[in-house]
Enzyme design. Structure first.
Site, PDB file in Angstrom:
ATOM      1  N   ASN A  94       8.433  -7.866  21.278  1.00  0.00           N
ATOM      2  CA  ASN A  94       9.092  -7.758  22.567  1.00  0.00           C
ATOM      3  C   ASN A  94       8.702  -8.960  23.432  1.00  0.00           C
ATOM      4  O   ASN A  94       7.582  -9.456  23.345  1.00  0.00           O
ATOM      5  CB  ASN A  94       8.666  -6.446  23.235  1.00  0.00           C
ATOM      6  CG  ASN A  94       9.287  -6.281  24.598  1.00  0.00           C
ATOM      7  OD1 ASN A  94       8.777  -6.817  25.580  1.00  0.00           O
ATOM      8  ND2 ASN A  94      10.379  -5.545  24.659  1.00  0.00           N
ATOM      9  N   CYS A 124      14.556  -3.898  20.994  1.00  0.00           N
ATOM     10  CA  CYS A 124      14.596  -2.990  22.140  1.00  0.00           C
ATOM     11  C   CYS A 124      15.883  -3.128  22.945  1.00  0.00           C
ATOM     12  O   CYS A 124      16.092  -2.405  23.914  1.00  0.00           O
ATOM     13  CB  CYS A 124      13.385  -3.216  23.039  1.00  0.00           C
ATOM     14  SG  CYS A 124      13.340  -4.881  23.749  1.00  0.00           S
TER      15      CYS A 124
END
Length: 92
Positions: A39, A71
């Site tokens: 991320n 994500c």
């Protein structure tokens, strides 16, 4: 040896030269290629960035790149292109 993508716990252990994986048990002549993907918030974390500087001393790092992350956010942290990973393997 290639870690693609490595567990996030690999970074601090590798920088301290102790690991729960087999990575540090390899002979010095075995090339180590790490292909991180994470991320964007993890990638921008100061500790991750410091650990990556140390890891570059003992391994080739391929990526990450900007792109769509797992994500659903777009930013730095996407896995490097397969062609770039392959090129790193050939060069090693």
């Amino acid at each position: 040896m290639i870690r693609r993508p490595p567990r996030s716990t690999l970074f601090p252990y590798t920088t301290l030269f102790r690991s729960t994986s087999t990575v540090l048990a390899l002979p010095n002549e075995v090339p180590l290629i790490i292909c991180p993907a994470m991320n964007v918030n993890m990638w921008e974390n100061k500790m991750v960035r410091k650990n990556m500087i140390v890891i570059k001393e003992v391994a080739d790092i391929v990526g990450p790149k900007k792109g769509m992350l797992a994500c659903g956010v777009e930013g730095m942290g996407a896995l490097a292109d397969v062609d770039d990973i392959f090129d790193a393997i050939v060069e090693a």
